[in-house]
Write an enzyme that holds these catalytic residues in place. Structure first.
Site, PDB file in Angstrom:
ATOM      1  N   HIS A 125       8.587   7.090   8.417  1.00 36.10           N
ATOM      2  CA  HIS A 125       9.307   7.217   7.145  1.00 36.10           C
ATOM      3  C   HIS A 125      10.744   7.581   7.511  1.00 36.10           C
ATOM      4  CE1 HIS A 125       5.934   6.813   4.206  1.00 36.10           C
ATOM      5  NE2 HIS A 125       5.270   6.945   5.348  1.00 36.10           N
ATOM      6  N   ASN A 154       9.232   4.290   3.817  1.00 30.92           N
ATOM      7  CA  ASN A 154       9.165   3.868   5.222  1.00 30.92           C
ATOM      8  C   ASN A 154      10.492   3.246   5.646  1.00 30.92           C
ATOM      9  OD1 ASN A 154       6.253   3.365   3.984  1.00 30.92           O
ATOM     10  ND2 ASN A 154       6.027   3.730   6.167  1.00 30.92           N
ATOM     11  N   CYS A 161       3.749   8.989   0.809  1.00 30.31           N
ATOM     12  CA  CYS A 161       2.404   9.453   0.432  1.00 30.31           C
ATOM     13  C   CYS A 161       2.530  10.450  -0.715  1.00 30.31           C
ATOM     14  CB  CYS A 161       1.739  10.118   1.630  1.00 30.31           C
ATOM     15  SG  CYS A 161       0.152  10.834   1.192  1.00 30.31           S
ATOM     16  N   ARG A 177       0.835  -1.209   0.000  1.00 26.24           N
ATOM     17  CA  ARG A 177       0.000   0.000   0.000  1.00 26.24           C
ATOM     18  C   ARG A 177       0.869   1.258   0.000  1.00 26.24           C
ATOM     19  NH1 ARG A 177      -0.482   4.606   2.654  1.00 26.24           N
ATOM     20  NH2 ARG A 177      -0.045   3.558   4.611  1.00 26.24           N
ATOM     21  N   ASP A 178       1.582   1.508   1.088  1.00 26.80           N
ATOM     22  CA  ASP A 178       2.358   2.752   1.185  1.00 26.80           C
ATOM     23  C   ASP A 178       3.504   2.735   0.169  1.00 26.80           C
ATOM     24  OD1 ASP A 178       3.489   5.136   2.098  1.00 26.80           O
ATOM     25  OD2 ASP A 178       3.197   4.646   4.197  1.00 26.80           O
ATOM     26  N   HIS A 224       4.570   4.578  12.808  1.00 27.61           N
ATOM     27  CA  HIS A 224       4.725   4.402  11.354  1.00 27.61           C
ATOM     28  C   HIS A 224       5.744   5.448  10.894  1.00 27.61           C
ATOM     29  CE1 HIS A 224       2.759   3.939   7.204  1.00 27.61           C
ATOM     30  NE2 HIS A 224       3.303   5.148   7.082  1.00 27.61           N
TER      31      HIS A 224
HETATM   32  P1  HMG Z   1     -13.272  13.658  -3.191  1.00 31.77           P
HETATM   33  O1  HMG Z   1     -12.815  14.044  -4.571  1.00 31.77           O
HETATM   34  O2  HMG Z   1     -13.663  14.745  -2.242  1.00 31.77           O
HETATM   35  O3  HMG Z   1     -14.428  12.560  -3.251  1.00 31.77           O
HETATM   36  O4  HMG Z   1     -12.090  12.813  -2.555  1.00 31.77           O
HETATM   37  P2  HMG Z   1     -15.908  12.648  -3.765  1.00 31.77           P
HETATM   38  O5  HMG Z   1     -16.744  11.985  -2.751  1.00 31.77           O
HETATM   39  O6  HMG Z   1     -16.256  14.058  -4.186  1.00 31.77           O
HETATM   40  O7  HMG Z   1     -15.875  11.725  -5.088  1.00 31.77           O
HETATM   41  C1  HMG Z   1     -15.194  12.111  -6.271  1.00 31.77           C
HETATM   42  C2  HMG Z   1     -15.132  10.888  -7.207  1.00 31.77           C
HETATM   43  O8  HMG Z   1     -14.310   9.873  -6.617  1.00 31.77           O
HETATM   44  C3  HMG Z   1     -16.495  10.242  -7.457  1.00 31.77           C
HETATM   45  O9  HMG Z   1     -16.434   9.668  -8.755  1.00 31.77           O
HETATM   46  C4  HMG Z   1     -16.530   9.131  -6.447  1.00 31.77           C
HETATM   47  O10 HMG Z   1     -17.369   8.049  -6.808  1.00 31.77           O
HETATM   48  C5  HMG Z   1     -15.079   8.682  -6.422  1.00 31.77           C
HETATM   49  P3  HMG Z   1     -17.165  10.360 -10.021  1.00 31.77           P
HETATM   50  O11 HMG Z   1     -18.595  10.529  -9.612  1.00 31.77           O
HETATM   51  O12 HMG Z   1     -16.453  11.693 -10.160  1.00 31.77           O
HETATM   52  O13 HMG Z   1     -16.890   9.416 -11.126  1.00 31.77           O
HETATM   53  N1  HMG Z   1     -14.729   8.094  -5.117  1.00 31.77           N
HETATM   54  C6  HMG Z   1     -14.224   6.866  -4.966  1.00 31.77           C
HETATM   55  N2  HMG Z   1     -13.915   5.876  -5.827  1.00 31.77           N
HETATM   56  C7  HMG Z   1     -13.421   4.731  -5.317  1.00 31.77           C
HETATM   57  N3  HMG Z   1     -13.198   4.544  -3.981  1.00 31.77           N
HETATM   58  C8  HMG Z   1     -13.485   5.502  -3.100  1.00 31.77           C
HETATM   59  C9  HMG Z   1     -14.014   6.729  -3.585  1.00 31.77           C
HETATM   60  N4  HMG Z   1     -14.383   7.866  -2.959  1.00 31.77           N
HETATM   61  C10 HMG Z   1     -14.824   8.703  -3.916  1.00 31.77           C
HETATM   62  N5  HMG Z   1     -13.253   5.301  -1.800  1.00 31.77           N
HETATM   63  C11 HMG Z   1     -11.300  11.065  -1.104  1.00 31.77           C
HETATM   64  C12 HMG Z   1     -12.129  12.353  -1.219  1.00 31.77           C
HETATM   65  C13 HMG Z   1     -11.107  10.778   0.366  1.00 31.77           C
HETATM   66  C14 HMG Z   1     -12.051   9.951  -1.791  1.00 31.77           C
HETATM   67  C15 HMG Z   1      -9.936  11.298  -1.827  1.00 31.77           C
HETATM   68  O14 HMG Z   1      -9.345  12.436  -1.287  1.00 31.77           O
HETATM   69  C16 HMG Z   1      -9.019  10.127  -1.685  1.00 31.77           C
HETATM   70  O15 HMG Z   1      -9.253   9.050  -2.235  1.00 31.77           O
HETATM   71  N6  HMG Z   1      -7.878  10.339  -0.984  1.00 31.77           N
HETATM   72  C17 HMG Z   1      -6.927   9.280  -0.724  1.00 31.77           C
HETATM   73  C18 HMG Z   1      -5.532   9.791  -0.742  1.00 31.77           C
HETATM   74  C19 HMG Z   1      -4.594   8.674  -0.375  1.00 31.77           C
HETATM   75  O16 HMG Z   1      -4.890   7.504  -0.548  1.00 31.77           O
HETATM   76  N7  HMG Z   1      -3.401   9.052   0.167  1.00 31.77           N
HETATM   77  C20 HMG Z   1      -2.427   8.102   0.546  1.00 31.77           C
HETATM   78  C21 HMG Z   1      -2.768   7.333   1.778  1.00 31.77           C
HETATM   79  S1  HMG Z   1      -2.488   8.217   3.285  1.00 31.77           S
HETATM   80  C22 HMG Z   1      -0.789   8.027   3.585  1.00 31.77           C
HETATM   81  O17 HMG Z   1      -0.073   7.571   2.755  1.00 31.77           O
HETATM   82  C23 HMG Z   1      -0.268   8.362   4.961  1.00 31.77           C
HETATM   83  C24 HMG Z   1      -0.019   7.087   5.802  1.00 31.77           C
HETATM   84  O18 HMG Z   1       0.910   6.225   5.185  1.00 31.77           O
HETATM   85  C25 HMG Z   1       0.507   7.479   7.208  1.00 31.77           C
HETATM   86  C26 HMG Z   1       1.709   8.438   7.157  1.00 31.77           C
HETATM   87  O19 HMG Z   1       2.756   8.071   6.567  1.00 31.77           O
HETATM   88  O20 HMG Z   1       1.577   9.503   7.727  1.00 31.77           O
HETATM   89  C27 HMG Z   1      -1.334   6.304   6.011  1.00 31.77           C
HETATM   90 MG    MG Z   2       3.059   6.394   5.284  1.00 30.27          MG
END
Ligand code: HMG
Ligand code: MG
Length: 311
Positions: A223, A267, A254, A13-14, A221
């Site tokens: 990095h 990480n 991320c 994932r990450d 967690h």
């Molecule tokens: P949004 O654009 O506000 O969502 O995003 P929305 O509800 O307005 O939907 C927009 C479109 O996305 C729609 O499609 C939805 O159906 C679709 P359309 O009608 O335009 O065709 N949609 C989805 N499709 C599939 N699965 C879903 C989904 N949700 C909406 N779940 C949202 C808001 C939260 C969805 C967006 O910002 C997002 O997906 N963000 C994820 C970002 C991400 O994954 N970042 C990396 C992970 S975090 C990280 O790495 C940190 C961590 O490792 C810890 C650390 O290191 O600190 C965990």
């Molecule tokens: Mg991370």
């Protein structure tokens, strides 16, 4: 008795979310299968996030299906779920026995929260309510990430009190585990200790020294931007943390923590993490030889995938 420390590998994932190219689902499943043979406590397999936001993980369901029938011992398989749309996918794959646990993700920085999840910290935590309630109904444990626990790539240093507040809000919302993410690897022994002190004070003594991955677990967690993650792990062990995340071959980052002049860092490598934990006098369930085979797969995928689509 030697105390047990819990190890989660987040590389599928990450790790793979930050590659410039999209790696084929069959290759991702190969990495997951290799990790499931390494005696890890948990493998974070993928994310049910919007493919518009993270195209690299747009094949979450396919990866889970391809990795489903591999023997995994007691390893827990988890996936990120940001909202009810992602929950629907999670529930389908959970019902089919392909995934066990979900992770919601918030941040201690307002700017990062908006860039990563398109909402304020409060809005994002409110979005988790139906997700956590549904997980509880089916008995799936919930991990709750807090990103930017030391610093934010956009706002700079983050106050430990702010991290403790968000961790407390996640616990009040019902998460079983709090996972503290040093998203850009800015931590030092001192800043990690200050942050952990604040979090343990807010969560209370029941959250100290827990290594089950279930209720009461505090996970770190890290990095590893400046090579200091190992010393931060040692400090955290001294302070009672018994659960850590790593990523084989140190891959990851991320995409929304990258700035124009710096790509988000990977990480801490899981083998470095495990050796650090063992050297500090704790035990894990990890088979280092099997982990090295998984790291070789990760390196191979990144070397090929890093060329980008069509290469
Ligand atoms: P949004 O654009 O506000 O969502 O995003 P929305 O509800 O307005 O939907 C927009 C479109 O996305 C729609 O499609 C939805 O159906 C679709 P359309 O009608 O335009 O065709 N949609 C989805 N499709 C599939 N699965 C879903 C989904 N949700 C909406 N779940 C949202 C808001 C939260 C969805 C967006 O910002 C997002 O997906 N963000 C994820 C970002 C991400 O994954 N970042 C990396 C992970 S975090 C990280 O790495 C940190 C961590 O490792 C810890 C650390 O290191 O600190 C965990
Ligand atoms: Mg991370």
């Amino acid at each position: 008795m030697t105390q047990r420390v819990r190890i989660t590998d987040v590389s599928p994932r990450d790790g793979l979310q930050n590659e410039p190219g999209v790696i084929p689902a069959s290759d991702k499943a190969r990495l997951v299968r290799a990790l499931l043979r390494a005696g890890l406590d948990e493998v974070e397999v993928t994310s049910f996030v919007s493919a518009k936001w993270v195209p690299q993980l747009g094949d979450a369901g396919e990866v889970l299906c391809l990795a489903a029938d591999d023997p995994r011992g007691s390893t827990v398989r988890s996936a990120l779920v940001p909202n009810e749309r992602g929950l629907a996918d999670f529930l389908e794959h959970h019902a089919a026995g392909r995934v066990d646990k979900l992770a919601v993700f918030a941040a201690a920085s307002e700017t990062f929260s908006r860039k990563n999840t398109n909402g304020s910290i409060g809005e994002v935590i409110a979005r988790f309510s139906p997700v956590i309630a549904a997980a509880k109904r089916i008995g799936a444990p919930v991990r709750g990430y807090v990103s930017c626990v030391i610093a934010c790539p956009f706002e700079g240093p983050i106050e430990p009190a702010k991290v403790a507040t968000v961790a407390g809000q996640l616990v009040d919302a019902g998460v079983d585990e709090v996972d503290l993410g040093d998203t850009i690897g800015a931590g030092t022994r001192d800043t990690v200790a200050e942050m952990l002190d604040a979090v343990f004070e807010r969560l209370g003594p029941a959250w100290h020294g827990v290594s089950t991955g279930g209720h009461g677990t505090v996970t770190l967690h890290l990095h590893n931007t400046f090579g200091r993650a190992g010393e931060c792990v040692r400090e955290a062990l001294d302070l009672g943390v018994r659960s850590f995340d790593g990523s084989v071959a140190g891959i990851g980052g991320c995409p929304y923590a990258s700035t124009p002049d710096r790509r988000a860092p990977g990480n801490i490598a899981t083998d470095t993490l495990v050796r650090t934990v063992h050297a500090a006098g704790f035990k894990t369930g990890v088979d280092l030889e099997a982990l090295a085979s998984a790291a070789a797969v990760a390196r191979e995928l990144v070397a090929a995938g890093g060329r980008g689509p069509g290469a």
